[in-house]
Design an enzyme around this catalytic site. Structure first.
Site, PDB file in Angstrom:
ATOM      1  N   GLU A 211       0.813  -1.216   0.000  1.00  0.00           N
ATOM      2  CA  GLU A 211       0.000   0.000   0.000  1.00  0.00           C
ATOM      3  C   GLU A 211       0.847   1.265   0.000  1.00  0.00           C
ATOM      4  OE1 GLU A 211      -2.840  -0.432   3.151  1.00  0.00           O
ATOM      5  OE2 GLU A 211      -3.654  -2.263   2.291  1.00  0.00           O
ATOM      6  N   GLU A 297      -8.278   0.837  14.187  1.00  0.00           N
ATOM      7  CA  GLU A 297      -9.116  -0.108  13.453  1.00  0.00           C
ATOM      8  C   GLU A 297      -8.773  -1.537  13.868  1.00  0.00           C
ATOM      9  OE1 GLU A 297      -9.164  -1.638   8.874  1.00  0.00           O
ATOM     10  OE2 GLU A 297      -8.729   0.472   9.205  1.00  0.00           O
ATOM     11  N   ASP A 322     -13.628  -3.309  10.968  1.00  0.00           N
ATOM     12  CA  ASP A 322     -13.429  -3.790   9.600  1.00  0.00           C
ATOM     13  C   ASP A 322     -13.683  -5.288   9.555  1.00  0.00           C
ATOM     14  OD1 ASP A 322     -12.645  -4.455   7.050  1.00  0.00           O
ATOM     15  OD2 ASP A 322     -10.514  -4.216   7.420  1.00  0.00           O
ATOM     16  N   LYS A 347     -15.815  -1.189   2.603  1.00  0.00           N
ATOM     17  CA  LYS A 347     -15.102  -1.716   1.434  1.00  0.00           C
ATOM     18  C   LYS A 347     -16.157  -2.285   0.502  1.00  0.00           C
ATOM     19  CE  LYS A 347     -10.937  -3.178   3.929  1.00  0.00           C
ATOM     20  NZ  LYS A 347     -10.313  -4.334   4.609  1.00  0.00           N
TER      21      LYS A 347
END
Length: 438
Positions: A211, A297, A322, A347
């Site tokens: 990422e 998260e 998540d 997402k």
């Protein structure tokens, strides 16, 4: 305006794995969407259909999903002749055509590709940008809200080597006056962090993960946070640029003993050092006192509900679900009832259609939750989530570091939207948790 053609093919994502691309053709032209995919995938999310043929792409091919679009979904949707502007009707048709609770028959990757391409066709037919069409679909008020970018600048966990257990450390330029200024601050901190990492850990520490974040050989969270704090200070943004973490703790949860192993990448890990959820919660609390952390998260494993509720009672920071919720309406409902978190990580590929994604955001808002729109670690040049974050007014986006084109593509798209909207948009800034109310 009817759809004249729907065609899918496989293309490659940023990790070199195949993924699904869908073209929807109307009189106004071609509308294309590419589906992303994740590395750490929650076990309760919609089914990403992979071929499983080990002789090709190590079993990760998507020929079956592509075939499902070309031979099943495409012909059926064209025949149905639904107005492309009627997204919820299109998505309901796709869900019914599949007929399984988590899209196992046709594949969420096949369904989502069609859903997003249709949304682009709908926007074109209305003659408006995609974010404006999504805003109409979601019924959000104006002015538009531009999101705070949560930039993943340092990687650990299953995204990197090194012993660091926590997966992502993000910088949060929420005190900036505008999105473009926030992005500039983030980019400056990132460049400094990169050179600091090289200086302290050697040249290879400047190499970037999936990422775009650096992945130095760091042993513990304090070391990572010290490095980031130093970079923020050197850039001149102390007190302005905050920090967020994605712990992704399901990756190091030992279910049999209900403990967390912060040394999970070491095969010789010492079980006497594994932490109970109370001990891990205590570690987070200490880190929050010492560093400017505004959001954590997945602090606990995806089925360790008790731990989530325990931590929630002790904190006023943003606690993002998540793996816990995987954008699944039933799991979100349970998390709200159990007071397990106060923000949703959205997402789109975890649920598989645009309509369900919008609904998940609205359900979360209705209970006072924040919503952070997110990329996946296997990304592409598709920028739909940039339009989604502006369209649903969520005020926060997580799309990697300011590095690697598949990450920057989304941030650059928000820059364009900012320019286009000018005074018709506000920046979420410090109010990112309640952006929908701004």
């Amino acid at each position: 305006m009817p759809i004249s053609k729907i065609h899918a093919r496989y293309v490659y994502d940023s990790r070199g794995n195949p993924t699904v691309e869908v073209d929807v053709v109307t009189e106004l032209g071609l509308h294309r969407a590419i589906v992303p995919s994740g590395a750490s995938t929650g076990q309760h999310e919609a089914c990403e259909l992979r071929d499983g043929d080990k002789t090709k792409w190590g079993g990760k091919g998507v020929l079956k999903a592509v075939q499902n679009v070309n031979e099943v979904i495409g012909p059926a949707l064209i025949k149905e002749n639904i107005d492309v502007k009627d997204q919820s009707k299109v998505d309901k048709f796709l869900i019914d055509l599949d007929g399984t609770p988590n899209k196992t028959k046709l594949g969420a990757n096949a369904i989502l590709g069609v859903s997003l391409a249709v949304a682009k066709a709908g926007a074109a037919e209305k003659g408006v940008p995609l974010y404006a069409h999504i805003s109409d679909l979601a019924g959000t008020k104006k002015p538009y809200v531009l999101p705070v970018p949560f930039m993943n600048v340092l990687n650990g966990g299953s995204h990197a080597g090194g012993r660091l257990a926590f997966q992502e450390f993000m910088i949060v330029p929420s005190a900036a006056p505008t999105f473009s200024e926030a992005l500039r601050q983030g980019a400056e901190v990132y460049q400094i962090l990169k050179s600091l990492a090289k200086k302290k850990y050697g040249q290879s520490a400047g190499n970037v993960g999936d990422e775009g974040g650096v992945a130095p050989d760091i042993q513990n969270p304090e070391e990572a946070l010290d490095l980031i704090t130093e970079a923020i200070e050197k850039a001149g943004y102390t007190g302005q640029v905050k920090i967020a973490m994605d712990v992704a703790s399901s990756e190091f949860y030992k279910e049999d003993v209900k403990k967390y192993d912060l040394d999970f990448k070491n095969p010789e890990s010492d079980p006497s050092k594994w932490l109970t959820y109370e001990e891990l919660a205590n570690l987070y609390s200490e880190l929050c006192k010492k560093y400017p952390i505004v959001s954590i998260e997945d602090p606990f494993a995806e089925d360790d509900w008790e731990a989530w509720s325990y931590f929630y009672k002790t904190q006023d920071i943003q606690i993002v679900a998540d793996d816990l919720t995987v954008t699944n309406p039933l799991r979100i409902k349970k998390a709200i009832e159990l007071k397990a978190a106060n923000a949703l990580l959205l997402k789109v590929n975890q649920i598989g259609t645009l309509t369900e994604s919008i609904q998940a955001a609205k359900d979360s808002y209705a209970d006072g939750w924040g919503v952070m729109v997110s990329h996946r670690s296997g990304e592409t040049e598709d920028v739909t989530i940039a339009d989604i974050v502006v369209g649903i007014r969520s005020g926060q986006i997580k799309t990697g570091a300011p590095a690697r084109s598949e990450r920057l593509a989304k941030l650059n798209q928000i820059l364009r939207i900012e320019e286009e909207l000018a005074d018709n948009a506000i920046f979420a800034g410090e109010k990112f948790r309640k952006a929908v109310e701004l």
